[in-house]
Design a protein around this motif. Structure first.
Motif, PDB file in Angstrom:
ATOM      1  N   GLY A 159      29.662  33.367  56.452  1.00 62.84           N
ATOM      2  CA  GLY A 159      28.456  32.760  56.140  1.00 62.84           C
ATOM      3  C   GLY A 159      27.297  32.790  56.825  1.00 62.84           C
ATOM      4  O   GLY A 159      26.139  32.340  56.667  1.00 62.84           O
ATOM      5  N   ARG A 160      27.440  33.896  57.758  1.00 64.81           N
ATOM      6  CA  ARG A 160      26.295  34.278  58.952  1.00 64.81           C
ATOM      7  C   ARG A 160      25.658  35.555  58.184  1.00 64.81           C
ATOM      8  O   ARG A 160      25.585  36.493  58.770  1.00 64.81           O
ATOM      9  N   ASP A 161      25.028  35.056  57.110  1.00 70.35           N
ATOM     10  CA  ASP A 161      24.630  36.474  56.376  1.00 70.35           C
ATOM     11  C   ASP A 161      23.054  36.596  56.217  1.00 70.35           C
ATOM     12  O   ASP A 161      22.649  37.234  55.497  1.00 70.35           O
ATOM     13  N   ARG A 162      22.283  36.180  57.424  1.00 73.38           N
ATOM     14  CA  ARG A 162      20.995  36.482  57.472  1.00 73.38           C
ATOM     15  C   ARG A 162      20.453  37.776  57.523  1.00 73.38           C
ATOM     16  O   ARG A 162      19.732  38.358  56.806  1.00 73.38           O
ATOM     17  N   TRP A 163      21.397  38.611  58.141  1.00 73.03           N
ATOM     18  CA  TRP A 163      21.205  40.060  58.153  1.00 73.03           C
ATOM     19  C   TRP A 163      22.114  40.847  57.550  1.00 73.03           C
ATOM     20  O   TRP A 163      22.296  42.044  57.980  1.00 73.03           O
ATOM     21  N   ALA A 164      22.878  40.211  56.886  1.00 79.70           N
ATOM     22  CA  ALA A 164      24.065  41.121  55.851  1.00 79.70           C
ATOM     23  C   ALA A 164      23.351  42.134  55.154  1.00 79.70           C
ATOM     24  O   ALA A 164      22.480  41.681  54.491  1.00 79.70           O
ATOM     25  N   GLY A 165      23.711  43.367  55.207  1.00 82.66           N
ATOM     26  CA  GLY A 165      23.264  44.238  54.416  1.00 82.66           C
ATOM     27  C   GLY A 165      22.657  45.465  55.289  1.00 82.66           C
ATOM     28  O   GLY A 165      22.552  46.524  54.809  1.00 82.66           O
ATOM     29  N   ALA A 166      22.205  45.011  56.500  1.00 86.34           N
ATOM     30  CA  ALA A 166      21.723  46.047  57.510  1.00 86.34           C
ATOM     31  C   ALA A 166      22.654  47.300  57.718  1.00 86.34           C
ATOM     32  O   ALA A 166      22.330  48.492  57.716  1.00 86.34           O
ATOM     33  N   GLY A 167      23.931  46.725  57.875  1.00 87.09           N
ATOM     34  CA  GLY A 167      24.891  47.966  58.356  1.00 87.09           C
ATOM     35  C   GLY A 167      25.062  48.860  57.127  1.00 87.09           C
ATOM     36  O   GLY A 167      25.106  49.908  57.339  1.00 87.09           O
ATOM     37  N   ILE A 168      25.131  48.144  55.971  1.00 92.82           N
ATOM     38  CA  ILE A 168      25.376  48.862  54.688  1.00 92.82           C
ATOM     39  C   ILE A 168      23.893  49.854  54.261  1.00 92.82           C
ATOM     40  O   ILE A 168      24.320  51.217  54.348  1.00 92.82           O
ATOM     41  N   GLY A 169      22.870  49.428  54.804  1.00 91.09           N
ATOM     42  CA  GLY A 169      21.654  50.289  54.727  1.00 91.09           C
ATOM     43  C   GLY A 169      21.532  51.502  55.480  1.00 91.09           C
ATOM     44  O   GLY A 169      21.366  52.397  55.036  1.00 91.09           O
ATOM     45  N   LEU A 170      22.147  51.111  56.705  1.00 92.90           N
ATOM     46  CA  LEU A 170      22.116  52.279  57.670  1.00 92.90           C
ATOM     47  C   LEU A 170      22.960  53.350  57.279  1.00 92.90           C
ATOM     48  O   LEU A 170      22.923  54.476  57.546  1.00 92.90           O
ATOM     49  N   ALA A 171      24.228  52.743  57.134  1.00 89.24           N
ATOM     50  CA  ALA A 171      25.370  53.889  56.464  1.00 89.24           C
ATOM     51  C   ALA A 171      25.028  54.763  55.313  1.00 89.24           C
ATOM     52  O   ALA A 171      25.456  55.779  55.327  1.00 89.24           O
ATOM     53  N   ALA A 172      24.331  53.864  54.217  1.00 86.94           N
ATOM     54  CA  ALA A 172      23.930  54.592  53.321  1.00 86.94           C
ATOM     55  C   ALA A 172      22.949  55.734  53.468  1.00 86.94           C
ATOM     56  O   ALA A 172      22.448  56.823  52.918  1.00 86.94           O
ATOM     57  N   ALA A 173      21.996  55.334  54.613  1.00 89.76           N
ATOM     58  CA  ALA A 173      20.766  56.396  54.958  1.00 89.76           C
ATOM     59  C   ALA A 173      21.463  57.860  55.730  1.00 89.76           C
ATOM     60  O   ALA A 173      20.809  58.752  55.525  1.00 89.76           O
ATOM     61  N   VAL A 174      22.630  57.402  56.473  1.00 88.25           N
ATOM     62  CA  VAL A 174      23.637  58.591  56.878  1.00 88.25           C
ATOM     63  C   VAL A 174      24.320  59.415  55.780  1.00 88.25           C
ATOM     64  O   VAL A 174      24.000  60.770  55.928  1.00 88.25           O
ATOM     65  N   LYS A 175      24.807  58.678  55.120  1.00 83.80           N
ATOM     66  CA  LYS A 175      25.609  59.360  54.087  1.00 83.80           C
ATOM     67  C   LYS A 175      25.341  58.630  52.768  1.00 83.80           C
ATOM     68  O   LYS A 175      25.156  57.484  52.605  1.00 83.80           O
ATOM     69  N   LEU A 176      25.450  59.096  51.602  1.00 87.98           N
ATOM     70  CA  LEU A 176      24.930  58.490  50.274  1.00 87.98           C
ATOM     71  C   LEU A 176      26.440  57.777  49.686  1.00 87.98           C
ATOM     72  O   LEU A 176      25.942  56.668  49.209  1.00 87.98           O
ATOM     73  N   THR A 177      27.396  58.147  50.154  1.00 87.15           N
ATOM     74  CA  THR A 177      28.610  57.293  49.485  1.00 87.15           C
ATOM     75  C   THR A 177      28.504  56.075  49.747  1.00 87.15           C
ATOM     76  O   THR A 177      28.679  54.994  48.903  1.00 87.15           O
ATOM     77  N   PRO A 178      28.123  55.363  51.026  1.00 77.46           N
ATOM     78  CA  PRO A 178      28.400  54.050  51.255  1.00 77.46           C
ATOM     79  C   PRO A 178      27.114  53.139  50.389  1.00 77.46           C
ATOM     80  O   PRO A 178      27.244  51.979  50.487  1.00 77.46           O
ATOM     81  N   ALA A 179      26.260  53.855  49.694  1.00 78.52           N
ATOM     82  CA  ALA A 179      25.356  53.319  48.814  1.00 78.52           C
ATOM     83  C   ALA A 179      26.090  52.282  47.763  1.00 78.52           C
ATOM     84  O   ALA A 179      25.352  51.432  47.303  1.00 78.52           O
ATOM     85  N   LEU A 180      27.116  52.554  47.274  1.00 74.52           N
ATOM     86  CA  LEU A 180      28.166  51.858  46.275  1.00 74.52           C
ATOM     87  C   LEU A 180      27.996  50.559  46.876  1.00 74.52           C
ATOM     88  O   LEU A 180      28.322  49.414  45.948  1.00 74.52           O
ATOM     89  N   PHE A 181      28.000  50.164  48.162  1.00 78.52           N
ATOM     90  CA  PHE A 181      28.319  48.846  48.552  1.00 78.52           C
ATOM     91  C   PHE A 181      27.031  47.986  48.457  1.00 78.52           C
ATOM     92  O   PHE A 181      27.072  46.695  48.190  1.00 78.52           O
ATOM     93  N   ILE A 182      25.862  48.491  48.024  1.00 76.76           N
ATOM     94  CA  ILE A 182      24.862  47.966  47.599  1.00 76.76           C
ATOM     95  C   ILE A 182      25.034  47.186  46.162  1.00 76.76           C
ATOM     96  O   ILE A 182      24.699  46.321  45.942  1.00 76.76           O
ATOM     97  N   GLY A 183      25.819  48.295  45.494  1.00 77.00           N
ATOM     98  CA  GLY A 183      25.906  47.593  44.026  1.00 77.00           C
ATOM     99  C   GLY A 183      26.851  46.377  44.220  1.00 77.00           C
ATOM    100  O   GLY A 183      27.038  45.527  43.376  1.00 77.00           O
ATOM    101  N   LEU A 184      27.802  46.471  45.251  1.00 73.36           N
ATOM    102  CA  LEU A 184      28.592  45.570  45.203  1.00 73.36           C
ATOM    103  C   LEU A 184      28.101  43.959  45.606  1.00 73.36           C
ATOM    104  O   LEU A 184      28.217  42.911  44.939  1.00 73.36           O
ATOM    105  N   LEU A 185      26.864  44.251  46.552  1.00 68.22           N
ATOM    106  CA  LEU A 185      26.210  43.001  46.791  1.00 68.22           C
ATOM    107  C   LEU A 185      25.359  42.473  45.464  1.00 68.22           C
ATOM    108  O   LEU A 185      25.283  41.438  45.134  1.00 68.22           O
ATOM    109  N   LEU A 186      25.120  43.254  44.461  1.00 71.40           N
ATOM    110  CA  LEU A 186      24.327  43.093  43.475  1.00 71.40           C
ATOM    111  C   LEU A 186      25.573  42.447  42.470  1.00 71.40           C
ATOM    112  O   LEU A 186      24.925  41.510  41.763  1.00 71.40           O
ATOM    113  N   LEU A 187      26.716  42.998  42.438  1.00 67.82           N
ATOM    114  CA  LEU A 187      27.635  42.305  41.649  1.00 67.82           C
ATOM    115  C   LEU A 187      27.861  41.028  42.070  1.00 67.82           C
ATOM    116  O   LEU A 187      28.226  40.156  41.295  1.00 67.82           O
TER     117      LEU A 187
END
Length: 461
Positions: A159-187
């Motif tokens: 429940g401490r999700d103020r900055w949730a997503g920042a790690g996924i964003g950084l990972a997706a900028a380094v490699k494209l595969t983790p971008a699917l986790f953005i889709g999980l957040l949308l789901l």
């Protein structure tokens, strides 16, 4: 599981097991000589210290160079002032730290009660896991990306999700595969977290474009679409759906796209159910498995993304299944077909890790409460009154955080006894070939004469 119950009995066992694992990992698997780290190091030095271009660098004697988005090169700038020896030491330190973070998150808040003995056995087991040992041996960044993504998993689950997503964003900028986790957040209808992830990824990509506009233009318009820069798709190390089709001699991209879409549909259904049940660990585990399947290239060392799946299996009480699948992924079995995969045995064996990944995606227990630990014996004076028949004691039906998943799920897979002082009453409470055990074909990419994580075939001599 029976075993020594005292420190005097346990310590020699742990030391002996650690020695055996060390000898095995140092001699049996074919080591990678930090080839990927050599790519990172050479690219950064060429770019920063010699005025060269990021995507022009090639490891001497090979045709292989940098294949990540430009922001990855920017993130690797700390390598510029280092010697190669310091870079190797830094890579080992970062990977060990990332592994500690991953295990801490997957183990949940009750990680301490498993004690040093169980954790020692678990670490010995992890050292045998082929994707993990190859990530370290190649000097890869997979563990760091997994730690960033699981950090967001923890934030969302607690429940401490103020900055949730920042790690996924950084990972997706380094490699494209983790971008699917953005889709999980949308789901999961976590619009804020999805916006943070997308925003961080776009900002990081924009920063790289500002730092080197030519490199960004080249990557996004040409390099990204040239799979030949990465390696042969039919190489046995490519344990993705595309790799299976390529080994079958089926180059049709439309067929691959249809299969990938089918996998993504199945992932969306299962991940959404997991999120609805508050089981974020399972949702992230399913997403990692799906990403490995649909990526055009999933080298064996990329399969560290499956570690959360094993933690979920252990949490659900399926330790034998987790142990069996894990053991298969410690054997380097796919390398038996490194020179070709004719017949049904070749089709099944050369794609063994793909079948495991697909099975985990389809059958991983999601949205289920962890299996309670059996109550420990107590003295009569300390025993609580029995629950009334009308209202029996129950175990919580849902693990709100989804991270207290059997408290130390990875460590629990060893089946070792919990230390006496840590016991408590029962309560409710995761590129190219990897270290193979098969004979090595002559490859120029490393001093161990093995292929890099970017190619399947040696350059012409």
């Amino acid at each position: 599981m029976t075993g020594p119950r005292t420190v005097r009995g346990r310590l020699p066992l742990v030391v002996a097991l650690a020695a055996l694992v060390t000898v095995f990992t140092a001699t049996v698997p074919l080591l990678r000589d930090f080839f990927d780290l050599r790519v990172y190091y050479g690219t950064v030095h060429t770019w920063v210290r010699h005025g060269g271009r990021i995507y022009d660098y090639r490891v001497p004697g090979t045709p292989y160079g940098f294949t990540y988005p430009p922001f990855a090169a920017l993130a690797l700038l700390p390598l510029a002032p280092m010697t190669r020896t310091c870079a190797i030491a830094a890579s080992l330190a970062v990977n060990l730290a990332a592994l500690a973070v991953v295990l801490r998150i997957l183990a949940g808040p009750g990680w301490r009660r498993h004690g040093w003995y169980r954790w020692s056995l678990a670490l010995c087991g992890l050292a045998l896991f082929e994707p993990l040992r190859d990530t370290v041996s190649f000097g890869q960044v997979n563990l760091l990306l997994l730690a960033l993504v699981l950090g967001d998993c923890r934030l969302l689950a607690t429940g401490r999700d103020r900055w949730a997503g920042a790690g996924i964003g950084l990972a997706a900028a380094v490699k494209l595969t983790p971008a699917l986790f953005i889709g999980l957040l949308l789901l999961a209808r976590r619009g804020r977290a999805a916006a943070v992830a997308a925003g961080v990824a776009v900002a990081a990509t924009g920063l790289a474009a500002w730092a080197d506009p030519g490199a960004s233009r080249f990557y996004w318009t040409r390099a990204l679409w040239d799979t030949g820069r990465v390696g042969r798709l039919d190489y046995v190390s490519n344990q993705s759906l595309q790799g299976v089709l390529a080994r079958l001699g089926e180059p049709d991209r439309a067929l691959w796209a249809a299969l990938a879409l089918l996998v993504l549909c199945g992932w969306a259904v299962r991940a959404r159910r997991a999120v609805a049940a508050g089981d974020w660990t399972a949702a992230f585990a399913l997403t990692g498995a799906a990403a490995c399947l649909v990526s055009p290239v999933t080298w064996v060392h990329h399969l560290v993304w499956l570690l959360p799946c094993f933690a979920v299996l252990v949490r659900a009480g399926r330790r034998w299944l987790a142990g069996t699948l894990y053991a298969v992924m410690c054997t380097s079995v796919v390398w038996l077909w490194v020179d070709g995969a004719p017949g049904w045995d070749g089709f099944l064996g050369s794609n063994a890790y793909t079948w495991i990944t697909l099975g985990l995606l389809l059958g991983l227990p999601a949205g289920q409460p962890p299996v309670p630990r059996p109550p420990l014996a107590r003295s009569a004076s300390a025993t609580a009154p029995a629950a009334s028949p009308v209202r029996p004691t129950t175990v919580a039906a849902r693990d709100h955080s989804a991270l207290s998943s059997g408290a130390g799920a990875v460590a629990a897979a060893t089946g070792a006894e919990v230390e006496e002082e840590d016991r408590e009453p029962a309560r409710s409470p995761s590129s190219d070939p990897t270290g193979s055990t098969c004979p090595a074909a002559a490859k120029p990419q490393s001093s161990s004469a093995r292929a890099s994580s970017y190619t399947a075939s040696p350059p012409p001599s």
